[in-house]
Scaffold this motif. Structure first.
Motif, PDB file in Angstrom:
ATOM      1  N   ALA A  72      34.924   8.190 -78.784  1.00 47.72           N
ATOM      2  CA  ALA A  72      33.547   8.012 -79.141  1.00 47.72           C
ATOM      3  C   ALA A  72      32.609   8.098 -77.534  1.00 47.72           C
ATOM      4  N   GLY A  73      33.373   7.845 -76.793  1.00 41.59           N
ATOM      5  CA  GLY A  73      32.566   7.815 -75.423  1.00 41.59           C
ATOM      6  C   GLY A  73      32.502   8.978 -74.905  1.00 41.59           C
ATOM      7  N   ARG A  74      33.198   9.784 -75.171  1.00 42.45           N
ATOM      8  CA  ARG A  74      33.341  11.410 -74.517  1.00 42.45           C
ATOM      9  C   ARG A  74      32.046  12.079 -75.488  1.00 42.45           C
ATOM     10  N   ALA A  75      32.163  11.682 -76.758  1.00 43.24           N
ATOM     11  CA  ALA A  75      31.149  12.351 -77.457  1.00 43.24           C
ATOM     12  C   ALA A  75      29.852  11.788 -77.193  1.00 43.24           C
ATOM     13  N   GLN A  76      29.839  10.555 -76.637  1.00 42.89           N
ATOM     14  CA  GLN A  76      28.473  10.176 -76.407  1.00 42.89           C
ATOM     15  C   GLN A  76      27.827  10.572 -74.789  1.00 42.89           C
ATOM     16  N   ILE A  77      28.838  11.225 -74.142  1.00 46.81           N
ATOM     17  CA  ILE A  77      28.447  12.074 -73.096  1.00 46.81           C
ATOM     18  C   ILE A  77      27.887  13.351 -73.522  1.00 46.81           C
ATOM     19  N   VAL A  78      28.763  14.040 -74.377  1.00 45.43           N
ATOM     20  CA  VAL A  78      27.985  15.468 -74.993  1.00 45.43           C
ATOM     21  C   VAL A  78      26.583  15.038 -75.618  1.00 45.43           C
ATOM     22  N   GLU A  79      26.549  13.778 -76.190  1.00 49.52           N
ATOM     23  CA  GLU A  79      25.080  13.676 -76.899  1.00 49.52           C
ATOM     24  C   GLU A  79      23.912  13.411 -76.097  1.00 49.52           C
ATOM     25  N   MET A  80      24.324  12.805 -74.485  1.00 46.11           N
ATOM     26  CA  MET A  80      23.298  12.459 -73.324  1.00 46.11           C
ATOM     27  C   MET A  80      23.087  13.958 -72.886  1.00 46.11           C
ATOM     28  N   MET A  81      23.938  14.825 -72.598  1.00 46.03           N
ATOM     29  CA  MET A  81      24.046  16.226 -72.318  1.00 46.03           C
ATOM     30  C   MET A  81      22.822  16.741 -73.207  1.00 46.03           C
ATOM     31  N   TRP A  82      23.072  16.711 -74.395  1.00 47.83           N
ATOM     32  CA  TRP A  82      21.828  17.259 -75.318  1.00 47.83           C
ATOM     33  C   TRP A  82      20.474  16.721 -75.169  1.00 47.83           C
ATOM     34  N   GLU A  83      20.486  15.512 -74.957  1.00 45.71           N
ATOM     35  CA  GLU A  83      19.135  14.766 -74.720  1.00 45.71           C
ATOM     36  C   GLU A  83      18.461  15.573 -73.397  1.00 45.71           C
ATOM     37  N   ILE A  84      19.526  16.026 -72.273  1.00 43.97           N
ATOM     38  CA  ILE A  84      18.672  16.427 -71.197  1.00 43.97           C
ATOM     39  C   ILE A  84      18.496  17.969 -71.553  1.00 43.97           C
ATOM     40  N   VAL A  85      19.168  18.619 -72.108  1.00 43.96           N
ATOM     41  CA  VAL A  85      19.176  19.961 -72.765  1.00 43.96           C
ATOM     42  C   VAL A  85      17.413  20.139 -73.425  1.00 43.96           C
ATOM     43  N   PHE A  86      17.542  19.321 -74.230  1.00 45.38           N
ATOM     44  CA  PHE A  86      16.297  19.180 -75.218  1.00 45.38           C
ATOM     45  C   PHE A  86      14.993  18.661 -74.633  1.00 45.38           C
ATOM     46  N   ALA A  87      15.193  17.917 -73.293  1.00 44.30           N
ATOM     47  CA  ALA A  87      13.945  17.363 -72.815  1.00 44.30           C
ATOM     48  C   ALA A  87      12.667  18.222 -72.369  1.00 44.30           C
ATOM     49  N   ASP A  88      13.017  19.533 -72.077  1.00 43.46           N
ATOM     50  CA  ASP A  88      11.910  20.326 -71.589  1.00 43.46           C
ATOM     51  C   ASP A  88      11.301  21.145 -72.654  1.00 43.46           C
TER      52      ASP A  88
END
Length: 158
Positions: free
Chosen positions: A98-114
């Protein structure tokens, strides 16, 4: 006692006692991975910087000062790294699924930020997710969930 000795030696050597984050701290690895991702397309926008700060602060439960300190520590770590494995190996050892999936979720947050997903960003998330042991299905589901909540840059304000 050892901590006091370390602090004394740092003071004696003139090294600032600024970091609460050890080199092998999973939070440093996570932040460094996100910093790497935010700059992979050659431009780090204000939206990406803000998303990085907000994501780390909320997901890791940090205050403003801790978040800024983590970003500084991670920036140094990211500058020294030669590949994603330097970060993902720490995360894989330190976090459950679950923690590793959360890291991937955070990555998508950065990708979609712009407001735009660049092919290289998508590729970095795919590679990192693979190294983290996050399935393709879960990676894609996280992408869809974050994309659904992302607001396009050119959206009209109502």
């Amino acid at each position: 006692m050892l901590e006091n000795l370390r602090r004394f030696l740092h003071d004696l050597a003139g090294v600032p006692e600024a970091d609460h984050f050890a080199v092998d701290d999973y939070r440093v690895a996570a932040a460094a991975l996100l910093i790497n991702l935010s700059g992979v397309d050659g431009v780090v926008t204000d939206a990406e910087r803000d998303a990085l700060h907000a994501s780390l602060k909320s997901h890791l439960g940090l205050d403003e000062a801790e978040t800024a300190e983590l970003i500084a520590a991670a920036g140094s770590r990211e500058a020294e790294a030669v590949d994603l494995y330097a970060f993902t190996s720490v995360l894989r050892r330190s976090l459950d699924a679950a923690g590793r999936a959360q890291i991937v979720e955070m990555m998508w947050e950065i990708v979609f930020a712009d407001g735009a997903v660049h092919e290289i960003e998508d590729n970095i998330v795919w590679r990192a997710a693979d190294l983290l042991g996050v399935s393709s299905r879960e990676r894609i589901e996280l992408k869809r969930r974050i994309a659904a909540g992302a607001r396009p840059l050119n959206a009209e304000h109502g």
